[in-house]
Design a protein around this motif. Sequence first.
Motif, PDB file in Angstrom:
ATOM      1  N   MET A   1      51.271  34.199  29.313  1.00  0.00           N
ATOM      2  CA  MET A   1      50.499  34.951  28.245  1.00  0.00           C
ATOM      3  C   MET A   1      50.556  34.107  26.847  1.00  0.00           C
ATOM      4  O   MET A   1      51.614  33.720  26.357  1.00  0.00           O
ATOM      5  N   ALA A   2      49.560  33.598  26.293  1.00  0.00           N
ATOM      6  CA  ALA A   2      49.705  32.959  24.991  1.00  0.00           C
ATOM      7  C   ALA A   2      48.241  33.472  24.019  1.00  0.00           C
ATOM      8  O   ALA A   2      47.209  33.140  24.753  1.00  0.00           O
ATOM      9  N   GLY A   3      48.402  33.656  22.729  1.00  0.00           N
ATOM     10  CA  GLY A   3      47.552  34.263  22.009  1.00  0.00           C
ATOM     11  C   GLY A   3      46.960  35.497  22.790  1.00  0.00           C
ATOM     12  O   GLY A   3      47.649  36.466  23.178  1.00  0.00           O
ATOM     13  N   HIS A   4      45.482  35.568  22.891  1.00  0.00           N
ATOM     14  CA  HIS A   4      44.899  36.481  23.760  1.00  0.00           C
ATOM     15  C   HIS A   4      44.306  35.919  25.041  1.00  0.00           C
ATOM     16  O   HIS A   4      43.678  36.564  25.656  1.00  0.00           O
ATOM     17  N   LEU A   5      45.058  35.104  25.512  1.00  0.00           N
ATOM     18  CA  LEU A   5      44.541  34.412  26.988  1.00  0.00           C
ATOM     19  C   LEU A   5      45.638  34.699  28.050  1.00  0.00           C
ATOM     20  O   LEU A   5      46.821  34.969  27.569  1.00  0.00           O
ATOM     21  N   ILE A   6      45.467  34.794  29.132  1.00  0.00           N
ATOM     22  CA  ILE A   6      46.217  34.818  30.367  1.00  0.00           C
ATOM     23  C   ILE A   6      45.745  33.704  31.211  1.00  0.00           C
ATOM     24  O   ILE A   6      44.662  33.583  31.777  1.00  0.00           O
TER      25      ILE A   6
ATOM     26  N   THR B   1      41.360  38.383  41.073  1.00  0.00           N
ATOM     27  CA  THR B   1      41.715  38.956  39.874  1.00  0.00           C
ATOM     28  C   THR B   1      40.426  39.523  39.084  1.00  0.00           C
ATOM     29  O   THR B   1      39.537  38.751  39.080  1.00  0.00           O
ATOM     30  N   ASN B   2      40.343  40.670  38.534  1.00  0.00           N
ATOM     31  CA  ASN B   2      39.166  41.044  37.836  1.00  0.00           C
ATOM     32  C   ASN B   2      39.290  40.579  36.526  1.00  0.00           C
ATOM     33  O   ASN B   2      40.518  40.180  35.903  1.00  0.00           O
ATOM     34  N   PRO B   3      38.261  40.833  35.597  1.00  0.00           N
ATOM     35  CA  PRO B   3      38.284  40.669  34.318  1.00  0.00           C
ATOM     36  C   PRO B   3      39.281  41.487  33.522  1.00  0.00           C
ATOM     37  O   PRO B   3      39.782  42.604  34.188  1.00  0.00           O
ATOM     38  N   VAL B   4      39.542  41.254  32.227  1.00  0.00           N
ATOM     39  CA  VAL B   4      40.700  41.856  31.470  1.00  0.00           C
ATOM     40  C   VAL B   4      40.402  43.445  31.595  1.00  0.00           C
ATOM     41  O   VAL B   4      40.954  44.454  31.891  1.00  0.00           O
ATOM     42  N   VAL B   5      38.883  43.608  31.298  1.00  0.00           N
ATOM     43  CA  VAL B   5      38.687  44.865  31.106  1.00  0.00           C
ATOM     44  C   VAL B   5      37.177  45.109  31.412  1.00  0.00           C
ATOM     45  O   VAL B   5      36.274  44.349  31.093  1.00  0.00           O
TER      46      VAL B   5
ATOM     47  N   SER C   1      36.212  34.248  32.856  1.00  0.00           N
ATOM     48  CA  SER C   1      37.178  33.324  33.611  1.00  0.00           C
ATOM     49  C   SER C   1      36.876  31.980  33.778  1.00  0.00           C
ATOM     50  O   SER C   1      35.776  31.564  34.136  1.00  0.00           O
ATOM     51  N   ARG C   2      37.951  31.015  33.691  1.00  0.00           N
ATOM     52  CA  ARG C   2      37.591  29.608  33.582  1.00  0.00           C
ATOM     53  C   ARG C   2      38.818  28.931  34.536  1.00  0.00           C
ATOM     54  O   ARG C   2      40.008  29.420  34.462  1.00  0.00           O
TER      55      ARG C   2
ATOM     56  N   LEU D   1      44.596  26.467  37.741  1.00  0.00           N
ATOM     57  CA  LEU D   1      44.830  27.207  36.630  1.00  0.00           C
ATOM     58  C   LEU D   1      43.700  28.057  36.218  1.00  0.00           C
ATOM     59  O   LEU D   1      42.767  27.411  35.738  1.00  0.00           O
ATOM     60  N   GLN D   2      43.815  29.567  36.338  1.00  0.00           N
ATOM     61  CA  GLN D   2      42.755  30.206  36.025  1.00  0.00           C
ATOM     62  C   GLN D   2      42.988  30.846  34.406  1.00  0.00           C
ATOM     63  O   GLN D   2      44.244  31.118  34.344  1.00  0.00           O
ATOM     64  N   ILE D   3      42.014  30.864  33.586  1.00  0.00           N
ATOM     65  CA  ILE D   3      42.512  31.360  32.307  1.00  0.00           C
ATOM     66  C   ILE D   3      41.273  32.501  32.084  1.00  0.00           C
ATOM     67  O   ILE D   3      40.026  32.297  32.347  1.00  0.00           O
ATOM     68  N   LEU D   4      42.064  33.415  31.877  1.00  0.00           N
ATOM     69  CA  LEU D   4      41.311  34.901  31.630  1.00  0.00           C
ATOM     70  C   LEU D   4      41.248  35.199  29.954  1.00  0.00           C
ATOM     71  O   LEU D   4      42.235  34.974  29.205  1.00  0.00           O
ATOM     72  N   SER D   5      40.085  35.138  29.358  1.00  0.00           N
ATOM     73  CA  SER D   5      39.909  35.596  28.057  1.00  0.00           C
ATOM     74  C   SER D   5      39.847  36.938  27.732  1.00  0.00           C
ATOM     75  O   SER D   5      39.251  37.726  28.824  1.00  0.00           O
ATOM     76  N   PRO D   6      39.828  37.389  26.652  1.00  0.00           N
ATOM     77  CA  PRO D   6      39.606  38.859  26.383  1.00  0.00           C
ATOM     78  C   PRO D   6      38.281  39.464  26.777  1.00  0.00           C
ATOM     79  O   PRO D   6      37.985  40.672  26.932  1.00  0.00           O
ATOM     80  N   ASP D   7      37.246  38.447  26.611  1.00  0.00           N
ATOM     81  CA  ASP D   7      35.890  39.114  27.046  1.00  0.00           C
ATOM     82  C   ASP D   7      35.704  39.224  28.255  1.00  0.00           C
ATOM     83  O   ASP D   7      34.593  39.346  28.757  1.00  0.00           O
ATOM     84  N   GLY D   8      36.605  39.130  29.014  1.00  0.00           N
ATOM     85  CA  GLY D   8      36.482  39.237  30.529  1.00  0.00           C
ATOM     86  C   GLY D   8      36.185  37.852  31.370  1.00  0.00           C
ATOM     87  O   GLY D   8      35.965  37.972  32.630  1.00  0.00           O
TER      88      GLY D   8
END
Length: 557
Positions: A86-91, A102-106, A13-14, A4-11
């Motif tokens: 999508m939950a909170g600010h996470l993907i 997949t690239n970071p969010v921005v 990835s976990r 499971l990959q978790i993307l946070s708003p700061d770009g």
Amino acid sequence: MKELQILSPDGKSRMIPLEGNRLCLGRSTTVELSYPNDSGLSRQHTLLEREGDSWTVIDMGSKNGTMLNGQPLTAKTPLKSGDRIMAGHLILICDGMASRTTNPVVVFDAPDPIIDESSSTTVITNLESIMRADEAAKAKDASDQTKSQASGFASNQVAALIRAGNELSGNRPLPELFRFILELSIDAVKGDRGILLTLENGELVPQANKGEGFHISSTVRNRVLDSGASVLVCDTANDEALRERKSIVEQNIRSLMAVPLQTGKQIIGIIYIDSPSILRQFTANDLNLLTVMANVAAVRIEHTRLAEMERAKQIMARDLDQAAEIQQRYLPAVAPTIKGLDLAGHNAPCRTVGGDYFDFFPYEGSRVAMVLGDVSGKGMPASLLMMGLQARVQALAEEPKNLAHVMTRLNRLTSANCPANRFITVFFCILNGETGELTFCNAGHNPPLIVRANGDHEQLEGGGPVIGILPSIEYQEYKIGLEVGDTLIIYSDGVTEAANAEDDEFETERLAEAVRRNRHLPATQIVEAIRKAVTDHAAGAPQSDDITVIVARRVAA
């Protein structure tokens, strides 16, 4: 599906291996996937559970809901490789290979050489220009072309503005408001994906996004932020600065817009939207619409922020008032009645709650223990340490046979729990109303005053360092006598360091004079005289520290 990959708003990835039987996502520190700083998450937000060889996902009644592949998650649903949660600010991406594709969010790409405003593929505008154009369109002598454009804007897109105005008039928490503004914006201009970013301490922070892997030109970003311009690239294939960019080619971006979230002259963020469609390119009217919508949205964001700040202040004020009420209950409301003594105490915190503590402990034989402590610092942190000090003093003050041992133990206990940047000064004494003997121990506190019956005064010298820093300190006790008519004043440094507008402090001599003039009055009136003298000296200057006083007069039995 193994990861499971978790993307946070700061770009960032976990990667999380899908092991065990369940993974709970939320703000709580007790869940398996804990993100305590994500304000969009509930404490227990989304649950992933193993069922045989597969996994399912369900929303746990969260406040802001969970999205699965862009749709609200309303029931337990089986997961398959490639699903996006999508939950909170996470993907959350259910695909072990997602981290490689997949690239970071921005990401902000390096600056483009130039934005060619004369290019037919690029449009630059701003809110002021749009409003001037609208006024021109209304003028009677406007050209047929201008009338046609204005009419087209009104008939095709004013409905979107009306909807935005109506929808944004409701009350939504900021995380939900961000997502809703982005949804309205993308829907209004028929975009495919987008991202809303706000300026937080000078940095752009993603607050809502549809899609991920955004690559925004630094030149576009700077143009929007620095001048409040709205930027439209109708067709990236015809833009020399953008068509060769790897990120543009890989994501198949054909048309893009970036507009400021602007309130008056202040820019608080950016809305960026792009599209891969060849058939549906963004137009100048789309840019005008998005610019106006962003302005309406920015005003709503600021109003919501101010409202949330006001609510937070009200909650804080209520909590502080309750804390102050609780704290005052731990201080003696009245002094005990002791044969041969006249006692009084007073405490006035400089904030709602304070860090000063005083107390009386009566014993048999006309004796009373008096203690005054002053925690370094002010406000809630000092108040919490004061409460801890009060609890320890209560436990140690039961008929102490040696004050030096009491202070030594108090220091050892306090040092084990006191933060490194804090300390406490304490004066502890026992006064015998029949004999006038005063036994005391001082840990870094202001030397108390004795004003004699004839008006002379002296300070009680002798003592050791403050408590809470060095646990191995050994303290000493001292003795002195009080005659009938003598007055003991124990005080915190908020009394002698009270200053007026010229930064002239009250100091010990003024304290002694205030007591000397009133030494024949009851202890309560001496306390009031001290309080009035300090207030008069300050002459309206704000109180900068807690003020605490104990007055003990030796009187005829």
